[in-house]
Write a protein that holds these residues in place. Structure first.
Motif, mmCIF file in Angstrom:
data_model
loop_
_atom_site.group_PDB
_atom_site.id
_atom_site.type_symbol
_atom_site.label_atom_id
_atom_site.label_comp_id
_atom_site.label_asym_id
_atom_site.label_seq_id
_atom_site.Cartn_x
_atom_site.Cartn_y
_atom_site.Cartn_z
ATOM 1 N N HIS A 102 0.844 -1.197 0.000
ATOM 2 C CA HIS A 102 0.000 0.000 0.000
ATOM 3 C C HIS A 102 0.881 1.249 0.000
ATOM 4 O O HIS A 102 0.666 2.194 -0.776
ATOM 5 N N GLN A 103 1.876 1.255 0.865
ATOM 6 C CA GLN A 103 2.785 2.404 0.958
ATOM 7 C C GLN A 103 3.512 2.635 -0.362
ATOM 8 O O GLN A 103 3.569 3.762 -0.865
ATOM 9 N N LYS A 104 4.065 1.566 -0.934
ATOM 10 C CA LYS A 104 4.805 1.698 -2.194
ATOM 11 C C LYS A 104 3.894 2.206 -3.314
ATOM 12 O O LYS A 104 4.284 3.062 -4.109
ATOM 13 N N ALA A 105 2.684 1.696 -3.370
ATOM 14 C CA ALA A 105 1.740 2.116 -4.406
ATOM 15 C C ALA A 105 1.348 3.582 -4.215
ATOM 16 O O ALA A 105 1.286 4.351 -5.182
ATOM 17 N N ALA A 106 1.082 3.978 -2.971
ATOM 18 C CA ALA A 106 0.687 5.368 -2.697
ATOM 19 C C ALA A 106 1.823 6.327 -3.045
ATOM 20 O O ALA A 106 1.593 7.393 -3.634
ATOM 21 N N LEU A 107 3.047 5.966 -2.696
ATOM 22 C CA LEU A 107 4.191 6.823 -3.016
ATOM 23 C C LEU A 107 4.415 6.907 -4.526
ATOM 24 O O LEU A 107 4.691 7.985 -5.058
ATOM 25 N N LEU A 108 4.269 5.799 -5.225
ATOM 26 C CA LEU A 108 4.408 5.813 -6.677
ATOM 27 C C LEU A 108 3.337 6.694 -7.309
ATOM 28 O O LEU A 108 3.618 7.460 -8.241
ATOM 29 N N ALA A 109 2.125 6.600 -6.804
ATOM 30 C CA ALA A 109 1.047 7.443 -7.320
ATOM 31 C C ALA A 109 1.390 8.915 -7.135
ATOM 32 O O ALA A 109 1.202 9.723 -8.048
ATOM 33 N N MET A 110 1.884 9.275 -5.959
ATOM 34 C CA MET A 110 2.268 10.677 -5.706
ATOM 35 C C MET A 110 3.389 11.118 -6.640
ATOM 36 O O MET A 110 3.345 12.211 -7.201
ATOM 37 N N GLU A 111 4.393 10.259 -6.805
ATOM 38 C CA GLU A 111 5.541 10.591 -7.665
ATOM 39 C C GLU A 111 5.119 10.796 -9.118
ATOM 40 O O GLU A 111 5.692 11.625 -9.824
ATOM 41 N N THR A 112 4.133 10.030 -9.554
ATOM 42 C CA THR A 112 3.690 10.122 -10.942
ATOM 43 C C THR A 112 2.499 11.057 -11.110
ATOM 44 O O THR A 112 1.892 11.105 -12.182
ATOM 45 N N LYS A 113 2.172 11.775 -10.030
ATOM 46 C CA LYS A 113 1.106 12.779 -10.038
ATOM 47 C C LYS A 113 -0.233 12.208 -10.515
ATOM 48 O O LYS A 113 -0.906 12.770 -11.377
ATOM 49 N N THR A 114 -0.584 11.084 -9.954
ATOM 50 C CA THR A 114 -1.869 10.459 -10.229
ATOM 51 C C THR A 114 -2.473 10.012 -8.906
ATOM 52 O O THR A 114 -1.819 10.074 -7.873
ATOM 53 N N SER A 115 -3.691 9.576 -8.939
ATOM 54 C CA SER A 115 -4.318 9.085 -7.708
ATOM 55 C C SER A 115 -4.002 7.606 -7.522
ATOM 56 O O SER A 115 -3.682 6.892 -8.486
ATOM 57 N N LEU A 116 -4.113 7.145 -6.300
ATOM 58 C CA LEU A 116 -3.930 5.728 -6.021
ATOM 59 C C LEU A 116 -4.977 4.917 -6.786
ATOM 60 O O LEU A 116 -4.677 3.850 -7.335
ATOM 61 N N ASN A 117 -6.180 5.435 -6.858
ATOM 62 C CA ASN A 117 -7.240 4.756 -7.601
ATOM 63 C C ASN A 117 -6.843 4.576 -9.073
ATOM 64 O O ASN A 117 -7.011 3.490 -9.634
ATOM 65 N N ASN A 118 -6.314 5.622 -9.696
ATOM 66 C CA ASN A 118 -5.906 5.526 -11.098
ATOM 67 C C ASN A 118 -4.744 4.554 -11.275
ATOM 68 O O ASN A 118 -4.693 3.811 -12.257
ATOM 69 N N LEU A 119 -3.817 4.543 -10.330
ATOM 70 C CA LEU A 119 -2.682 3.626 -10.398
ATOM 71 C C LEU A 119 -3.169 2.177 -10.348
ATOM 72 O O LEU A 119 -2.747 1.336 -11.149
ATOM 73 N N VAL A 120 -4.077 1.890 -9.425
ATOM 74 C CA VAL A 120 -4.620 0.534 -9.288
ATOM 75 C C VAL A 120 -5.435 0.158 -10.526
ATOM 76 O O VAL A 120 -5.316 -0.952 -11.048
ATOM 77 N N ALA A 121 -6.258 1.080 -11.005
ATOM 78 C CA ALA A 121 -7.064 0.800 -12.195
ATOM 79 C C ALA A 121 -6.170 0.486 -13.395
ATOM 80 O O ALA A 121 -6.457 -0.449 -14.161
ATOM 81 N N GLU A 122 -5.088 1.225 -13.559
ATOM 82 C CA GLU A 122 -4.173 0.990 -14.674
ATOM 83 C C GLU A 122 -3.466 -0.359 -14.528
ATOM 84 O O GLU A 122 -3.278 -1.081 -15.509
ATOM 85 N N ALA A 123 -3.100 -0.720 -13.300
ATOM 86 C CA ALA A 123 -2.461 -2.027 -13.069
ATOM 87 C C ALA A 123 -3.429 -3.160 -13.430
ATOM 88 O O ALA A 123 -3.042 -4.141 -14.074
ATOM 89 N N ILE A 124 -4.674 -3.025 -13.029
ATOM 90 C CA ILE A 124 -5.666 -4.048 -13.342
ATOM 91 C C ILE A 124 -5.923 -4.081 -14.847
ATOM 92 O O ILE A 124 -5.977 -5.150 -15.459
ATOM 93 N N ARG A 125 -6.075 -2.902 -15.462
ATOM 94 C CA ARG A 125 -6.302 -2.822 -16.907
ATOM 95 C C ARG A 125 -5.166 -3.511 -17.665
ATOM 96 O O ARG A 125 -5.393 -4.282 -18.605
ATOM 97 N N SER A 126 -3.949 -3.261 -17.251
ATOM 98 C CA SER A 126 -2.780 -3.862 -17.898
ATOM 99 C C SER A 126 -2.810 -5.378 -17.794
ATOM 100 O O SER A 126 -2.582 -6.093 -18.779
ATOM 101 N N ARG A 127 -3.133 -5.885 -16.623
ATOM 102 C CA ARG A 127 -3.173 -7.344 -16.408
ATOM 103 C C ARG A 127 -4.321 -7.979 -17.191
ATOM 104 O O ARG A 127 -4.149 -9.016 -17.817
ATOM 105 N N VAL A 128 -5.478 -7.365 -17.161
ATOM 106 C CA VAL A 128 -6.635 -7.915 -17.861
ATOM 107 C C VAL A 128 -6.379 -7.923 -19.372
ATOM 108 O O VAL A 128 -6.692 -8.894 -20.063
ATOM 109 N N THR A 129 -5.795 -6.850 -19.886
ATOM 110 C CA THR A 129 -5.476 -6.769 -21.315
ATOM 111 C C THR A 129 -4.468 -7.849 -21.688
ATOM 112 O O THR A 129 -4.608 -8.519 -22.712
#
Length: 113
Positions: free
Chosen positions: A82-109
Motif C-alpha cells: 500500500h505504501q509503495k503504491a501510494a508513493l508511486l502514485a504521488m511521484e507520478t502525479k496520479t491518484s492511487l485509484n488511477n494507479l490501481v485501475a491501470e495495473a488491473i487494466r494492464s493485467r486484464v489486457t
C-alpha cells in the motif's frame, strides 16, 4: 464463449455431467439468479428469460435491481505494498485509484491477448 451477457448482466456457463445439463448463475450480484438448458441455445434463452423475470419482479415490487460489477470494491493488501503504491502514485502525479485501475487494466489486457 466463457460467459453469457444480456442487459448488462453476466452469467456463468457450467456443465453437469451427472445431469447431462448446462447451467449457470448471474455473476457480480448478491442475489441468486440461475438458469439451465440442455443445449447452448436453450441455456442462453433461459438466461435471458431469468434476467427479464428478475427485472420484471423488481419493477413490480418497486425495488431497484442489483447492478453487477458497480466499479467499486475493497482490496486488502499488505501495508508495505500500500505504501509503495501510494508513493508511486504521488511521484507520478496520479491518484492511487488511477494507479490501481491501470495495473488491473494492464493485467486484464495481457490475459485477454
Amino acid at each position: 464463449m466463457k460467459y453469457l451477457g444480456y442487459k448488462g448482466y453476466t452469467g456463468s456457463i457450467e456443465y453437469s455431467q451427472e445431469d447431462n445439463l448446462l447451467y449457470g448463475k448471474v455473476l457480480g450480484i448478491k442475489g441468486l439468479i440461475s438458469y439451465e438448458g440442455e443445449t447452448g441455445h436453450l441455456l442462453e434463452a433461459d438466461f435471458k428469460e431469468a434476467i427479464d423475470v428478475y427485472l420484471a419482479d423488481c419493477k413490480a415490487a418497486g425495488k431497484t435491481p442489483e447492478k453487477p460489477f458497480k466499479g467499486s470494491f475493497n482490496v486488502r493488501i499488505p501495508a508495505t505494498l500500500h505504501q509503495k503504491a501510494a508513493l508511486l502514485a504521488m511521484e507520478t502525479k496520479t491518484s492511487l485509484n488511477n494507479l490501481v485501475a491501470e495495473a488491473i487494466r494492464s493485467r486484464v489486457t495481457k490475459e485477454s491477448a
